[in-house]
Enzyme design. Sequence first.
Site, PDB file in Angstrom:
ATOM      1  N   ASP A 187      -6.594 -83.755 -12.636  1.00  0.00           N
ATOM      2  CA  ASP A 187      -5.139 -83.955 -12.632  1.00  0.00           C
ATOM      3  C   ASP A 187      -4.649 -84.420 -13.999  1.00  0.00           C
ATOM      4  O   ASP A 187      -5.339 -85.174 -14.688  1.00  0.00           O
ATOM      5  CB  ASP A 187      -4.781 -84.995 -11.552  1.00  0.00           C
ATOM      6  CG  ASP A 187      -3.295 -84.957 -11.217  1.00  0.00           C
ATOM      7  OD1 ASP A 187      -2.626 -83.953 -11.530  1.00  0.00           O
ATOM      8  OD2 ASP A 187      -2.798 -85.942 -10.641  1.00  0.00           O
TER       9      ASP A 187
ATOM     10  N   ASN B   3      -0.458 -75.226  -4.659  1.00  0.00           N
ATOM     11  CA  ASN B   3      -0.086 -74.870  -6.035  1.00  0.00           C
ATOM     12  C   ASN B   3       0.613 -73.502  -6.126  1.00  0.00           C
ATOM     13  O   ASN B   3       1.275 -73.204  -7.119  1.00  0.00           O
ATOM     14  CB  ASN B   3      -1.301 -74.887  -6.971  1.00  0.00           C
ATOM     15  CG  ASN B   3      -1.787 -76.279  -7.314  1.00  0.00           C
ATOM     16  OD1 ASN B   3      -2.947 -76.490  -7.645  1.00  0.00           O
ATOM     17  ND2 ASN B   3      -0.904 -77.276  -7.247  1.00  0.00           N
TER      18      ASN B   3
END
Length: 240
Positions: free
Chosen positions: A27, A75
């Site tokens: 991340d 996503n």
Amino acid sequence: MGDFVNLPASSADAPRRVPGHLAIILDGNGRWATKRGKPRSFGHIAGARTLIRALGWFAERGIQHVTVYAFSTENWKRPAREVASLMRLFSTLLRHNLDILVKNKIRLRISGRRGDLPPKIQKAVAEAERITAGFDRQLIVCVSYGGRAEIIDAVNAAVARGEKVTEESFQNLLYVPDVPDPDLVIRTGGEKRTSNFLLWESAYAEYCFIDALWPDFSERDLDDALSDYASRNRRKGGIA
Ligand code: FPP
């Protein structure tokens, strides 16, 4: 499960427990790029470079299996431009970095709803998996992956077979059933949540949350996480 005592990195280091399976939530690529006034895709490219560098660090420390969360089922909701740039990046990595996997004797496997991927990428993935199939050390890349999706897909497979499941038979319906559960999950980027990653598999994993954004993840960050992991008392519901 999956732990083993690794040889010390140098004679000054005492042998310590290393995770047999390390899983990482990569991340912070977007923030890393934004901080530099660059498009988010720039951060993903930097993140890919960091991952390639880190493969050597994992191997040197004797970590046998590494799973990375590269693209989640959620996503797909990102702007089309960012999704397209990530797909291009996967494609480029698969075409131009296979030699790195072969040189380091790493078996590549994809975990996730691979049918969601563009056909060209599915073909490149199958080819990379075929070429590296003989290696023991594994890199599992989660693409179009969601922990809930994985559980739902396994449940539906059991229902289609008319089977009642046990923990063992359920395990066999997961995307990479033969890979041992992760011992340690690292999340970079400062957030402290699991974000739908390996929900079934992480039941007894240790977690380590690191502030560094993924492109800045360093060998030092890895060693700090491994030292922290080595000091944990893993009881898995038992007693010390
Ligand atoms: C999360 O950061 C990262 C991603 C969604 C992409 C991860 C992909 C790579 C590191 C490229 C490597 C590729 C493969 C196939 C292994 P974010 O964009 O959510 O960052 P933010 O939280 O700062 O917005």
